[in-house]
Design a protein around this motif. Sequence first.
Motif, PDB file in Angstrom:
ATOM      1  N   PHE A 112       0.843  -1.184   0.000  1.00  0.00           N
ATOM      2  CA  PHE A 112       0.000   0.000   0.000  1.00  0.00           C
ATOM      3  C   PHE A 112       0.878   1.234   0.000  1.00  0.00           C
ATOM      4  O   PHE A 112       2.065   1.196   0.256  1.00  0.00           O
ATOM      5  N   TRP A 113       0.266   2.330  -0.257  1.00  0.00           N
ATOM      6  CA  TRP A 113       0.945   3.618  -0.276  1.00  0.00           C
ATOM      7  C   TRP A 113       0.031   4.628   0.366  1.00  0.00           C
ATOM      8  O   TRP A 113      -1.130   4.722   0.032  1.00  0.00           O
ATOM      9  N   ASP A 114       0.556   5.379   1.292  1.00  0.00           N
ATOM     10  CA  ASP A 114      -0.247   6.384   1.977  1.00  0.00           C
ATOM     11  C   ASP A 114      -0.018   7.738   1.332  1.00  0.00           C
ATOM     12  O   ASP A 114       1.106   8.185   1.181  1.00  0.00           O
ATOM     13  N   SER A 115      -1.085   8.384   0.956  1.00  0.00           N
ATOM     14  CA  SER A 115      -0.969   9.700   0.333  1.00  0.00           C
ATOM     15  C   SER A 115      -1.403  10.802   1.297  1.00  0.00           C
ATOM     16  O   SER A 115      -1.730  11.900   0.882  1.00  0.00           O
ATOM     17  N   ALA A 116      -1.437  10.487   2.581  1.00  0.00           N
ATOM     18  CA  ALA A 116      -1.864  11.474   3.577  1.00  0.00           C
ATOM     19  C   ALA A 116      -0.882  12.640   3.620  1.00  0.00           C
ATOM     20  O   ALA A 116       0.299  12.500   3.336  1.00  0.00           O
ATOM     21  N   ALA A 117      -1.378  13.783   4.003  1.00  0.00           N
ATOM     22  CA  ALA A 117      -0.551  14.982   4.102  1.00  0.00           C
ATOM     23  C   ALA A 117       0.498  14.800   5.190  1.00  0.00           C
ATOM     24  O   ALA A 117       0.253  14.141   6.200  1.00  0.00           O
ATOM     25  N   PRO A 118       1.680  15.371   5.001  1.00  0.00           N
ATOM     26  CA  PRO A 118       2.716  15.239   6.023  1.00  0.00           C
ATOM     27  C   PRO A 118       2.318  15.924   7.326  1.00  0.00           C
ATOM     28  O   PRO A 118       1.539  16.869   7.328  1.00  0.00           O
ATOM     29  N   GLN A 119       2.870  15.429   8.427  1.00  0.00           N
ATOM     30  CA  GLN A 119       2.554  15.982   9.725  1.00  0.00           C
ATOM     31  C   GLN A 119       3.512  17.119  10.067  1.00  0.00           C
ATOM     32  O   GLN A 119       4.573  17.258   9.483  1.00  0.00           O
ATOM     33  N   ASP A 120       3.137  17.894  11.067  1.00  0.00           N
ATOM     34  CA  ASP A 120       3.980  18.946  11.619  1.00  0.00           C
ATOM     35  C   ASP A 120       5.306  18.328  12.082  1.00  0.00           C
ATOM     36  O   ASP A 120       5.320  17.304  12.750  1.00  0.00           O
ATOM     37  N   ALA A 166       6.489  -7.072  17.722  1.00  0.00           N
ATOM     38  CA  ALA A 166       6.790  -6.126  16.651  1.00  0.00           C
ATOM     39  C   ALA A 166       6.157  -4.781  16.997  1.00  0.00           C
ATOM     40  O   ALA A 166       4.982  -4.712  17.341  1.00  0.00           O
ATOM     41  N   LEU A 167       6.961  -3.732  16.918  1.00  0.00           N
ATOM     42  CA  LEU A 167       6.491  -2.376  17.197  1.00  0.00           C
ATOM     43  C   LEU A 167       6.676  -1.542  15.940  1.00  0.00           C
ATOM     44  O   LEU A 167       7.735  -1.593  15.311  1.00  0.00           O
ATOM     45  N   PHE A 168       5.652  -0.777  15.594  1.00  0.00           N
ATOM     46  CA  PHE A 168       5.693   0.033  14.380  1.00  0.00           C
ATOM     47  C   PHE A 168       5.307   1.475  14.687  1.00  0.00           C
ATOM     48  O   PHE A 168       4.366   1.719  15.430  1.00  0.00           O
ATOM     49  N   HIS A 169       6.040   2.397  14.083  1.00  0.00           N
ATOM     50  CA  HIS A 169       5.672   3.812  14.113  1.00  0.00           C
ATOM     51  C   HIS A 169       5.333   4.166  12.673  1.00  0.00           C
ATOM     52  O   HIS A 169       6.212   4.303  11.826  1.00  0.00           O
ATOM     53  N   ALA A 170       4.046   4.284  12.396  1.00  0.00           N
ATOM     54  CA  ALA A 170       3.558   4.555  11.043  1.00  0.00           C
ATOM     55  C   ALA A 170       3.675   6.038  10.719  1.00  0.00           C
ATOM     56  O   ALA A 170       3.689   6.889  11.608  1.00  0.00           O
ATOM     57  N   LYS A 171       3.721   6.335   9.437  1.00  0.00           N
ATOM     58  CA  LYS A 171       3.795   7.735   9.015  1.00  0.00           C
ATOM     59  C   LYS A 171       2.473   8.462   9.204  1.00  0.00           C
ATOM     60  O   LYS A 171       2.440   9.678   9.234  1.00  0.00           O
ATOM     61  N   SER A 172       1.383   7.709   9.310  1.00  0.00           N
ATOM     62  CA  SER A 172       0.078   8.327   9.532  1.00  0.00           C
ATOM     63  C   SER A 172      -0.849   7.317  10.204  1.00  0.00           C
ATOM     64  O   SER A 172      -0.598   6.118  10.173  1.00  0.00           O
ATOM     65  N   ASN A 175      -2.145   4.738   7.833  1.00  0.00           N
ATOM     66  CA  ASN A 175      -1.252   3.596   7.634  1.00  0.00           C
ATOM     67  C   ASN A 175      -1.415   2.565   8.747  1.00  0.00           C
ATOM     68  O   ASN A 175      -1.279   1.370   8.509  1.00  0.00           O
ATOM     69  N   VAL A 176      -1.705   3.030   9.955  1.00  0.00           N
ATOM     70  CA  VAL A 176      -1.884   2.103  11.077  1.00  0.00           C
ATOM     71  C   VAL A 176      -3.020   1.131  10.772  1.00  0.00           C
ATOM     72  O   VAL A 176      -2.900  -0.072  11.011  1.00  0.00           O
ATOM     73  N   THR A 177      -4.099   1.628  10.221  1.00  0.00           N
ATOM     74  CA  THR A 177      -5.238   0.765   9.886  1.00  0.00           C
ATOM     75  C   THR A 177      -4.831  -0.321   8.898  1.00  0.00           C
ATOM     76  O   THR A 177      -5.183  -1.491   9.063  1.00  0.00           O
ATOM     77  N   ILE A 178      -4.073   0.055   7.910  1.00  0.00           N
ATOM     78  CA  ILE A 178      -3.628  -0.917   6.906  1.00  0.00           C
ATOM     79  C   ILE A 178      -2.620  -1.887   7.516  1.00  0.00           C
ATOM     80  O   ILE A 178      -2.673  -3.091   7.251  1.00  0.00           O
ATOM     81  N   ILE A 179      -1.738  -1.386   8.354  1.00  0.00           N
ATOM     82  CA  ILE A 179      -0.773  -2.254   9.035  1.00  0.00           C
ATOM     83  C   ILE A 179      -1.512  -3.285   9.892  1.00  0.00           C
ATOM     84  O   ILE A 179      -1.186  -4.471   9.875  1.00  0.00           O
ATOM     85  N   GLU A 180      -2.532  -2.840  10.618  1.00  0.00           N
ATOM     86  CA  GLU A 180      -3.328  -3.773  11.432  1.00  0.00           C
ATOM     87  C   GLU A 180      -3.941  -4.870  10.561  1.00  0.00           C
ATOM     88  O   GLU A 180      -3.922  -6.043  10.941  1.00  0.00           O
ATOM     89  N   GLU A 181      -4.481  -4.501   9.410  1.00  0.00           N
ATOM     90  CA  GLU A 181      -5.067  -5.495   8.511  1.00  0.00           C
ATOM     91  C   GLU A 181      -4.021  -6.509   8.054  1.00  0.00           C
ATOM     92  O   GLU A 181      -4.281  -7.711   8.025  1.00  0.00           O
TER      93      GLU A 181
END
Length: 169
Positions: free
Chosen positions: A19-27, A95-101, A104-110
């Motif tokens: 998958f690819w996340d197209s979410a806007a970058p965070q602060d 396994a520990l993950f820090h997602a970019k958004s 992405n966490v929702t997709i990682i969970e799936e």
Amino acid sequence: MKKLLFCLCALMLLSGCTFWDSAAPQDHSSVLEQEKEFKAIIKSVENLLAEKDLPEHEACTGNSDTAACYGFKAEALRDGWVLSSTYALEAFEIALFHAKSEANVTIIEEKLHTYLDDLEEKYASAAPQTAAVVRRAAIVSRGSFCALIVCDDALQTEVLAAINAEISD
């Protein structure tokens, strides 16, 4: 275990589990705080596990290696950390993950649920006790953090407490 994980990863990648996340970058300051928090989570879990009698295991860190094992692209992660048993029939994996958004966490969970389903199916006939541990595995997330915890119930409770103690609300 390495061969099993490699085959599983290869099958997942070949089946198009990406998958690819197209979410806007965070602060930027928010990202830095999250990165600091993620490192504190890893340190807390490492400190807890250092006190335990664990099966023979190996660690894996970074985006590429951790993402590939679970069927998602490294671009989805800011960071990842995996500790897993080196013995194929031992059900031990954190396994520990820090997602970019958070998307992405929702997709990682799936992807993690799919990974666990496949793992449980593989163990079902050859190692029923291991399959039972996999069936009781925890997948938890808060904000941009996600964790997979496959181990006995008592250790799972302690790992979850260590993770929750480090996450700010």
